[in-house]
Design an enzyme around this catalytic site. Structure first.
Site, PDB file in Angstrom:
ATOM      1  N   ARG A  93      36.815  49.068  47.217  1.00 34.15           N
ATOM      2  CA  ARG A  93      35.943  48.090  46.553  1.00 34.15           C
ATOM      3  C   ARG A  93      34.858  47.580  47.497  1.00 34.15           C
ATOM      4  NH1 ARG A  93      35.961  42.139  45.688  1.00 34.15           N
ATOM      5  NH2 ARG A  93      37.538  41.975  47.305  1.00 34.15           N
ATOM      6  N   HIS A 151      41.910  43.486  53.775  1.00 30.15           N
ATOM      7  CA  HIS A 151      40.733  42.838  54.350  1.00 30.15           C
ATOM      8  C   HIS A 151      40.863  42.892  55.860  1.00 30.15           C
ATOM      9  CE1 HIS A 151      37.546  40.036  55.210  1.00 30.15           C
ATOM     10  NE2 HIS A 151      37.196  40.077  53.941  1.00 30.15           N
ATOM     11  N   GLU A 203      26.670  41.170  52.641  1.00 26.57           N
ATOM     12  CA  GLU A 203      27.987  41.450  53.218  1.00 26.57           C
ATOM     13  C   GLU A 203      28.078  42.932  53.551  1.00 26.57           C
ATOM     14  OE1 GLU A 203      31.286  39.830  51.079  1.00 26.57           O
ATOM     15  OE2 GLU A 203      30.248  37.959  50.671  1.00 26.57           O
ATOM     16  N   HIS A 223      44.583  42.583  50.387  1.00 29.52           N
ATOM     17  CA  HIS A 223      43.542  41.732  49.822  1.00 29.52           C
ATOM     18  C   HIS A 223      43.288  42.009  48.341  1.00 29.52           C
ATOM     19  CE1 HIS A 223      40.096  39.113  49.956  1.00 29.52           C
ATOM     20  NE2 HIS A 223      39.252  40.077  49.648  1.00 29.52           N
ATOM     21  N   ARG A 270      35.047  48.418  54.237  1.00 26.98           N
ATOM     22  CA  ARG A 270      36.239  47.637  54.571  1.00 26.98           C
ATOM     23  C   ARG A 270      37.407  48.444  55.092  1.00 26.98           C
ATOM     24  NH1 ARG A 270      36.958  43.118  49.918  1.00 26.98           N
ATOM     25  NH2 ARG A 270      35.448  41.769  50.914  1.00 26.98           N
TER      26      ARG A 270
HETATM   27  C1  LIG Z   1      40.857  34.771  49.991  1.00 30.78           C
HETATM   28  C2  LIG Z   1      40.114  35.611  49.002  1.00 30.78           C
HETATM   29  C3  LIG Z   1      38.728  35.701  49.062  1.00 30.78           C
HETATM   30  C4  LIG Z   1      38.031  36.476  48.128  1.00 30.78           C
HETATM   31  N1  LIG Z   1      36.664  36.478  48.143  1.00 30.78           N
HETATM   32  C5  LIG Z   1      36.002  37.121  47.150  1.00 30.78           C
HETATM   33  C6  LIG Z   1      34.581  37.009  47.031  1.00 30.78           C
HETATM   34  O1  LIG Z   1      33.942  36.317  47.797  1.00 30.78           O
HETATM   35  N2  LIG Z   1      33.972  37.669  46.014  1.00 30.78           N
HETATM   36  C7  LIG Z   1      34.661  38.445  45.113  1.00 30.78           C
HETATM   37  O2  LIG Z   1      34.048  39.033  44.219  1.00 30.78           O
HETATM   38  N3  LIG Z   1      36.014  38.560  45.203  1.00 30.78           N
HETATM   39  C8  LIG Z   1      36.687  37.906  46.184  1.00 30.78           C
HETATM   40  N4  LIG Z   1      38.041  37.996  46.247  1.00 30.78           N
HETATM   41  C9  LIG Z   1      38.748  38.770  45.216  1.00 30.78           C
HETATM   42  C10 LIG Z   1      38.744  37.970  43.915  1.00 30.78           C
HETATM   43  O3  LIG Z   1      38.855  36.596  44.208  1.00 30.78           O
HETATM   44  C11 LIG Z   1      39.888  38.372  43.004  1.00 30.78           C
HETATM   45  O4  LIG Z   1      40.003  39.752  42.920  1.00 30.78           O
HETATM   46  C12 LIG Z   1      39.603  37.818  41.613  1.00 30.78           C
HETATM   47  O5  LIG Z   1      39.420  36.420  41.682  1.00 30.78           O
HETATM   48  C13 LIG Z   1      40.744  38.144  40.683  1.00 30.78           C
HETATM   49  O6  LIG Z   1      40.541  37.429  39.504  1.00 30.78           O
HETATM   50  P1  LIG Z   1      41.613  37.571  38.345  1.00 30.78           P
HETATM   51  O7  LIG Z   1      41.180  36.632  37.284  1.00 30.78           O
HETATM   52  O8  LIG Z   1      41.799  38.980  38.014  1.00 30.78           O
HETATM   53  O9  LIG Z   1      43.000  37.084  39.029  1.00 30.78           O
HETATM   54  P2  LIG Z   1      43.398  35.712  39.721  1.00 30.78           P
HETATM   55  O10 LIG Z   1      42.225  34.871  40.010  1.00 30.78           O
HETATM   56  O11 LIG Z   1      44.307  36.042  40.844  1.00 30.78           O
HETATM   57  O12 LIG Z   1      44.228  34.980  38.582  1.00 30.78           O
HETATM   58  C14 LIG Z   1      45.464  35.505  38.153  1.00 30.78           C
HETATM   59  C15 LIG Z   1      46.094  34.495  37.207  1.00 30.78           C
HETATM   60  O13 LIG Z   1      47.213  35.080  36.553  1.00 30.78           O
HETATM   61  C16 LIG Z   1      48.288  34.160  36.549  1.00 30.78           C
HETATM   62  N5  LIG Z   1      49.519  34.931  36.355  1.00 30.78           N
HETATM   63  C17 LIG Z   1      49.995  35.948  37.106  1.00 30.78           C
HETATM   64  N6  LIG Z   1      51.135  36.420  36.567  1.00 30.78           N
HETATM   65  C18 LIG Z   1      51.367  35.694  35.454  1.00 30.78           C
HETATM   66  C19 LIG Z   1      52.392  35.691  34.465  1.00 30.78           C
HETATM   67  N7  LIG Z   1      53.434  36.537  34.504  1.00 30.78           N
HETATM   68  N8  LIG Z   1      52.323  34.787  33.463  1.00 30.78           N
HETATM   69  C20 LIG Z   1      51.301  33.884  33.401  1.00 30.78           C
HETATM   70  N9  LIG Z   1      50.309  33.844  34.311  1.00 30.78           N
HETATM   71  C21 LIG Z   1      50.336  34.742  35.310  1.00 30.78           C
HETATM   72  C22 LIG Z   1      48.146  33.434  37.867  1.00 30.78           C
HETATM   73  O14 LIG Z   1      48.839  32.218  37.844  1.00 30.78           O
HETATM   74  C23 LIG Z   1      46.620  33.245  37.902  1.00 30.78           C
HETATM   75  O15 LIG Z   1      46.258  32.147  37.111  1.00 30.78           O
HETATM   76  C24 LIG Z   1      38.748  37.212  47.163  1.00 30.78           C
HETATM   77  C25 LIG Z   1      40.138  37.139  47.110  1.00 30.78           C
HETATM   78  C26 LIG Z   1      40.820  36.336  48.009  1.00 30.78           C
HETATM   79  C27 LIG Z   1      42.313  36.245  47.897  1.00 30.78           C
END
Ligand SMILES: Cc1cc2nc3c(=O)[nH]c(=O)nc-3n(C[C@H](O)[C@H](O)[C@H](O)COP(=O)(O)OP(=O)(O)OC[C@H]3O[C@@H](n4cnc5c(N)ncnc54)[C@H](O)[C@@H]3O)c2cc1C
Length: 511
Positions: free
Chosen positions: A375, A229, A115, A340, A285
C-alpha cells in the site's frame, strides 16, 4: 431472544463503516451501526497521522505512484475508481459535510504534505493527527442523524446466512447472541494487528470481518500481503527510556517525518538507506521496513534522526508523545517495524460487493485491489471513504428478512480466564517468527501446522460460548491461517510478501 431489523447493518465504526452508514442513510435507508468499542480510539482511523491523499490536478500521477508502490500488482480498474473519486469525495464528505479543518499555508490554500513513494505533495492533514480530526466529527454527525442508530460496545459474532444470502449478523447481548436482521450487511471491521506482537493498530484488531465472511463462505484474497510500518517507536531499544508505566508504547512516527527530511541511522550512527534503494528513506514501505529490521538486528538499534527538519514546529503532536515518554528525540528516536496494514481481505468489487449476496466489505477488512502487494502511504483513509460511500449507497434498498439465526449460548462458564491470553501469545509468536517481514517456505509450512492445531483447540470451545475474547481468538486464528496459507501458496516474492529464499528484493549493493 429479542429481534431487531434494519435496512442496512454496518459492522465497525472507523472511517469505512461511517462512510457506509452515511451513504446508506443518504439513500433513505435505516442504518444500524454496531461497534465493538465504546471510544473512537478503538479504531485505527482515530490513530491515523499522516493524512488523506487526493488526486489534486494529477490523477494519472497519483495512479502511477499507487501502481509503482505495489510493484505493478494493484488492480488498475480499482485504482481508477480511487483516483477519479478522491477529490470529490474528500471535498463533499470531509470538507463540506463534516467541516474538517485541514491545515492550510499562509496563502490559505491547503498545506499538502508529501510521504514516501509519492512523487508530489498531495496529502491533506491536520498536524500529524489527522485521524481523530476526521473520525470524531464523523461519529458526531452520524449520532445526530435520524436514520442511523449506533450501538457501542456491541461485537458482531457471526453472520446470519440462508441459502447463500446474508441476512444480518448475530451480535453480543449479555451472555447470549442477538440476531440483527438486515436487507444488506456491510463489514467494516478494520485490520489484523492483534495477530502480531508489535503493531500500530489498536487492541481488538483481530480480523473479525474477514473471519466471519470466510466462515460464511465468502471469497478472501491477497491475505499474504501484510504491511509493516518501518518506524514505530521501539520501546525495547537500548536507548529507549525505561517505560514500564507508559501506555501506547508502539506509537507511530509517521512517514511524513521522513517525507520532510528525517534520516534513518543505525546504532553506529551510519545512514544506511541510500545503500539499499535509490529513493533512500523515501523508498517503498516494505523495503524500508525490512532494511530497518536488518540494521536493527545487526547493530542493536535504529534511530530516526530528525535534525534535518524543524521537528518541534512541524510535528508538535509527535514531539508531545516523545516528551511524555521521556524520549530524548534530539539524539534520535529509536524505531522498529510494526504490523500496520492488511492489504488483503474480503474480495469485493468496485462497489464493495462480496461474493455472497447482500454482503459488502469496505475499508481495511476488504480487498478492493487498490493496494495489490503493497500500500502507498495515506491511501487507506481515502479507500475507506470512497468504497464505504459507494457500498452504503448500493446496500440501501433491500428489505430485511427474518430467517433462522444461529443459537449462541454461554453454556460453559468454566472456561479459564487465561485461555484466550495463552493462545494469543502462541499465535503471535508463530506469526512473528514465520509469517512476518521475511518468510521461508519451511517456516510457512511450520506456521500452518501450528495454527491449524491452535484453531482446532479454539473451535472446541467456541461451539458452546459467546464470550467476546473467545470469538476474537477464533477470528484471529482463522485470519492467521488465511495469511499463512496464502503466503505458502505464493512463490512470488513481491511487495509485503518477501521470501527470504527467493530473489533478493533489497540486497545491499555491496552484499
Ligand atoms: C497509527 C496509524 C496511523 C495511520 N496513518 C494513516 C494515515 O495517515 N493515512 C491513511 O490513509 N491511513 C493511515 N493508517 C491506516 C488507516 O488508519 C486504517 O487502515 C483505516 O483507518 C481503517 O479504517 P477502517 O474503517 O477500515 O477500520 P478501523 O478504523 O480500524 O475501524 C474498525 C472498526 O470495526 C470495529 N470492529 C471490529 N470488529 C468488530 C466486531 N466483531 N463487531 C463490531 N465492531 C467491530 C472496531 O471497533 C472499529 O470501530 C494508519 C493506521 C494506524 C494504526
Amino acid at each position: 431472544m429479542s429481534e431487531h431489523t434494519t435496512d442496512v447493518l454496518v459492522v465497525g465504526s472507523g472511517i469505512a463503516g461511517c462512510a457506509a452508514a452515511l451513504g446508506a442513510a443518504r439513500e433513505g435507508a435505516s442504518v444500524t451501526l454496531v461497534t465493538k468499542t465504546t471510544r473512537p480510539e478503538g479504531a485505527s482511523t482515530w490513530w491515523a497521522q499522516g493524512g488523506v491523499a487526493i488526486s489534486r490536478d494529477d490523477p494519472e500521477g497519483f495512479k502511477r505512484d499507487i501502481l509503482d508502490a505495489s510493484s505493478g500488482t494493484a488492480n488498475e480498474d480499482a485504482v481508477d475508481v480511487l483516483v477519479e473519486n478522491a477529490n470529490d469525495v474528500v471535498r463533499n464528505v470531509l470538507v463540506e459535510t463534516l467541516d474538517v479543518d485541514f491545515d492550510t499555508g499562509d496563502d490559505a490554500e491547503f498545506d499538502y504534505s508529501r510521504e514516501a513513494a509519492h512523487d508530489q505533495r498531495r496529502i491533506l492533514h491536520v498536524d500529524a493527527s489527522t485521524g481523530k480530526h476526521v473520525h470524531v466529527p464523523f461519529l458526531n454527525y452520524l449520532d445526530a442523524h435520524d436514520r442511523v442508530t449506533i450501538r457501542d460496545d456491541t461485537a458482531a459474532l457471526d453472520l446470519v446466512t440462508h441459502e447463500g444470502r446474508v441476512h444480518g449478523a448475530v451480535v453480543e447481548d449479555g451472555d447470549e447472541g442477538e440476531p440483527i436482521f438486515a436487507g444488506a450487511t456491510v463489514l467494516a471491521t478494520g485490520g489484523i494487528g492483534d495477530l502480531y506482537p508489535r503493531t500500530t493498530n489498536p487492541d481488538g484488531s483481530t480480523g473479525d470481518g474477514i473471519a466471519m465472511a470466510a466462515l460464511a463462505g465468502a471469497d478472501v484474497a491477497d491475505m499474504e500481503y501484510v504491511q509493516f510500518h518501518p518506524t514505530a517507536f521501539d520501546d525495547e531499544a537500548p536507548s529507549a527510556p525505561d517505560s514500564e508505566d507508559t501506555a501506547d508504547q508502539s506509537f507511530l512516527l509517521s512517514e511524513a517525518v521522513r517525507g520532510e527530511g528525517a534520516l534513518l541511522r543505525n546504532a553506529d550512527g551510519e545512514r544506511f538507506m541510500p545503500d539499499y534503494h535509490a529513493d533512500a528513506e523515501l523508498a517503498p514501505r516494505d523495503v524500508v521496513a525490512r532494511t530497518v529490521a536488518r540494521e536493527r538486528e545487526a547493530t542493536g538499534e535504529v534511530l530516526l534522526d530528525t535534525s534535518p527538519l524543524d521537528f518541534a514546529a512541524e510535528f508538535p503532536d509527535l514531539l508531545e508523545k516523545c516528551e511524555d515518554r521521556g524520549i530524548d528525540w534530539e539524539t534520535g528516536i529509536p524505531v522498529a517495524p510494526a504490523e500496520h496494514f492488511c492489504c488483503g481481505g474480503v474480495a469485493v468489487d468496485d462497489r464493495g460487493n462480496a461474493s455472497l449476496d447482500r454482503l459488502y466489505a469496505v475499508g481495511e477488512c476488504a480487498r478492493t485491489g487498490v493496494h495489490g502487494a503493497n500500500r502507498l502511504a495515506s491511501t487507506s483513509l481515502l479507500e475507506g471513504l470512497v468504497w464505504g460511500l459507494r457500498a452504503g449507497e448500493d446496500a440501501a434498498g433491500f428489505d430485511p428478512t427474518v430467517v433462522e439465526a444461529p443459537d449462541l449460548l454461554n453454556r460453559d462458564p468454566e472456561l479459564p480466564d487465561n485461555f484466550a491470553r495463552e493462545k494469543f501469545v502462541r499465535l503471535r509468536r508463530v506469526m512473528d517468527e514465520y509469517v512476518g517481514l521475511e518468510r521461508t517456505p519451511d517456516g510457512l509450512g511450520r506456521a500452518h501446522g501450528v495454527l491449524r492445531r491452535l484453531k482446532g483447540e479454539v473451535d472446541a470451545y467456541v461451539r458452546t460460548r459467546t464470550s467476546r475474547s473467545l470469538y476474537e481468538l477464533r477470528n484471529a486464528s482463522i485470519t492467521a491461517l488465511l495469511v499463512a496459507r496464502a503466503a505458502a501458496e505464493n512463490d512470488d516474492s513481491v511487495g509485503c510478501h518477501y521470501l527470504a529464499d527467493g530473489e533478493p528484493a533489497q540486497a545491499r549493493a555491496d552484499d
